[in-house]
Design a protein around this motif. Structure first.
Motif, PDB file in Angstrom:
ATOM      1  N   ILE A 162      -3.353  -0.902  -3.423  1.00  0.00           N
ATOM      2  CA  ILE A 162      -2.157  -1.727  -3.275  1.00  0.00           C
ATOM      3  C   ILE A 162      -1.410  -1.706  -4.608  1.00  0.00           C
ATOM      4  N   ARG A 171      -8.594   0.510  -0.201  1.00  0.00           N
ATOM      5  CA  ARG A 171      -7.176   0.803  -0.026  1.00  0.00           C
ATOM      6  C   ARG A 171      -6.440   0.391  -1.293  1.00  0.00           C
ATOM      7  N   CYS A 221      -2.455  -0.381  -9.599  1.00  0.00           N
ATOM      8  CA  CYS A 221      -2.908  -0.166  -8.229  1.00  0.00           C
ATOM      9  C   CYS A 221      -4.282  -0.812  -8.103  1.00  0.00           C
ATOM     10  N   PRO A 232       0.841  -1.207   0.000  1.00  0.00           N
ATOM     11  CA  PRO A 232       0.000   0.000   0.000  1.00  0.00           C
ATOM     12  C   PRO A 232       0.873   1.252   0.000  1.00  0.00           C
TER      13      PRO A 232
END
Length: 116
Positions: free
Chosen positions: A90, A88, A73, A44
């Protein structure tokens, strides 16, 4: 209302252009630390910041994308500190990125350089 971030990932046809380009390489220590970390595992933004020694991982990734890498991402659900579900991001290297980096490292090593 938030301003659009012009440095974020390109989508569709624009992002596909990086797949065809060679990775031009870098000697920037932050880039090298980020690449070394991403070669080990996906991470992340917060971990990328820590690994690279920077405070703006997305800008660093944008720089690397401008040099010919894709660095996708993937958004995954997680809970924030208030218990709300958020997505989120990553970052990871895809197979094409890994091949480009390996090719660049080989060329760099043949010319006596160090690598990440």
């Amino acid at each position: 209302m938030t301003k659009p971030d012009r440095r974020q990932a390109k989508s569709g046809f624009e992002g596909a252009a990086n797949i065809q380009r060679d990775f031009t390489g870098t000697d920037n220590p932050r880039h090298l630390r980020a690449l070394a970390g991403l070669r080990r595992r996906p991470m992340p933004r917060e971990e990328l910041d820590s690994t690279a020694g920077c405070s703006n991982g997305p800008a660093l990734v944008s720089d690397l994308r401008d040099m010919g890498l894709e660095i996708p991402c993937v958004k995954v659900p997680c809970l924030d500190r208030d218990g709300r579900e958020v997505k989120r991001g990553i970052y990871h290297l895809n197979d094409t990125d890994r091949r480009k980096i390996a090719s660049w490292l080989t060329r760099r090593d043949q010319h006596g350089g160090n690598h990440a």
